[in-house]
Design an enzyme around this catalytic site. Sequence first.
Site, PDB file in Angstrom:
ATOM      1  N   LYS A  34       0.845  -1.264   0.129  1.00  0.00           N
ATOM      2  CA  LYS A  34       0.228   0.101   0.102  1.00  0.00           C
ATOM      3  C   LYS A  34       0.975   1.338  -0.204  1.00  0.00           C
ATOM      4  CE  LYS A  34      -0.847  -0.284   5.088  1.00  0.00           C
ATOM      5  NZ  LYS A  34      -1.460  -1.024   5.903  1.00  0.00           N
ATOM      6  N   ARG A 128      -7.687  -1.308  16.816  1.00  0.00           N
ATOM      7  CA  ARG A 128      -8.096  -1.229  15.453  1.00  0.00           C
ATOM      8  C   ARG A 128      -9.008  -2.407  14.977  1.00  0.00           C
ATOM      9  NH1 ARG A 128      -4.217  -0.041  10.509  1.00  0.00           N
ATOM     10  NH2 ARG A 128      -4.527  -2.145   9.694  1.00  0.00           N
TER      11      ARG A 128
HETATM   12  C1  LIG Z   1      -0.409  -1.762   6.567  1.00  0.00           C
HETATM   13  C2  LIG Z   1      -0.556  -3.069   7.184  1.00  0.00           C
HETATM   14  C3  LIG Z   1       0.361  -3.860   7.609  1.00  0.00           C
HETATM   15  C4  LIG Z   1       1.840  -3.533   7.246  1.00  0.00           C
HETATM   16  O1  LIG Z   1       2.275  -2.790   8.037  1.00  0.00           O
HETATM   17  P1  LIG Z   1       3.972  -2.080   8.095  1.00  0.00           P
HETATM   18  O2  LIG Z   1       3.891  -1.414   9.255  1.00  0.00           O
HETATM   19  O3  LIG Z   1       4.233  -1.323   6.823  1.00  0.00           O
HETATM   20  O4  LIG Z   1       4.636  -3.578   8.148  1.00  0.00           O
HETATM   21  C5  LIG Z   1       0.123  -5.105   7.776  1.00  0.00           C
HETATM   22  N1  LIG Z   1      -1.087  -5.521   8.245  1.00  0.00           N
HETATM   23  C6  LIG Z   1      -2.256  -4.591   8.096  1.00  0.00           C
HETATM   24  C7  LIG Z   1      -3.630  -4.920   8.530  1.00  0.00           C
HETATM   25  C8  LIG Z   1      -2.101  -3.337   7.586  1.00  0.00           C
HETATM   26  O5  LIG Z   1      -3.041  -2.730   7.410  1.00  0.00           O
END
Ligand SMILES: *Cc1c(COP(=O)(O)O)cnc(C)c1O
Length: 352
Positions: A34, A128
């Site tokens: 993302k 979350r």
């Molecule tokens: C964005 C996201 C990640 C990745 O997070 P990083 O800190 O970039 O490794 C992993 N799991 C979920 C559910 C996310 O939304």
Amino acid sequence: MPRIEITLSQIRDNARMLCELYGQKGISLMGVSKAVLGEPAIIEAMIQGGVKFIADSRLETIQKMRNAGLSAQFVLLRTALSQAEAVVKSVDISLNTEIETLKQLSYYAKIHHQEHQIILMVELGDLREGILPEDLSQLVRETLALSHITLVGIGCNLACYGGVKPDSRNMHELSKLAQRIEKEFQITLEIVSGGNSANYNWYESTQNIGKVNNLRLGESILLGCETVGRKAIPGLYTSAFQVVAEVIESKRKPSLPWGEIGQDAFGNVPYFRDRGVCQRAIIALGRQDMLISGLRSNSRLEILGSSSDHIILDGHHYDLQVGDEVNFGLDYGGLLAAMTSPFIRKQFVNGT
Ligand SMILES: *Cc1c(COP(=O)(O)O)cnc(C)c1O
């Protein structure tokens, strides 16, 4: 035009080193796309590094990566009820917490003659996404009753909203929940996804990873750091992304503005420290292009301030000339902003 230089070989090597590191204890990785909007060249570098799953929060981004011909298992990190039909059509595995959404996914999977795979996310304190642990059994029971849904695993996400660190206590809780579900329903959970780039310290310090066998990593692969203290992970590249902008003015000027002071362009009343007459450089990069606080100066170049179109630099230690280029590293917010900006050109370099 400012640009972001992206060294693909460093991203590939980061992915490879992380696959090896976590693979030593049997943990597979999802590369999270993302922050780079699923840019195909970057995701291809992750795949070359050995990542088997690619995960994104946006359906549109997954569709873009598929259309670009990338070959991986695609995982949707954020599932919306209203997108259920599109989700079953373009996603292999989605992360879920709501029975209504799961019912819709099953409904559309049936219509399209598919089996849709899902991971149930459990709340372990970060507040979350996630089902409360005491409600997990019930949701698993209802999920298993859906005709076109396959439950492939459970997972959790920490250090995002509440800043809760992954540790042996919450990881052990996830393992125990997985064990309990497997026993209660006589099923095997292929995936127990313990978290994200914040899980590094837990992994390095734990004697026992329990049943955790997967992590979802974005920032560690892209920027080479863990995300609890934002420390570099030994052996990884931390500057695969560089923003480069051009000097358009370089002059000696006083450090205090003169005239009566009112609001600046953003409605703040500015305050200045008198440093006497200084060499100042202006670069063609501003707040409309980029999140300025996401820039990390590579050297002793100090950002004095910024407006919509300009950044003013203290040019004291450098002899910056008009037409010179200045480089910055990025933090996660900066990476997100640079990749999303229509004014920053993406340039791939291959490095060593
Ligand atoms: C964005 C996201 C990640 C990745 O997070 P990083 O800190 O970039 O490794 C992993 N799991 C979920 C559910 C996310 O939304």
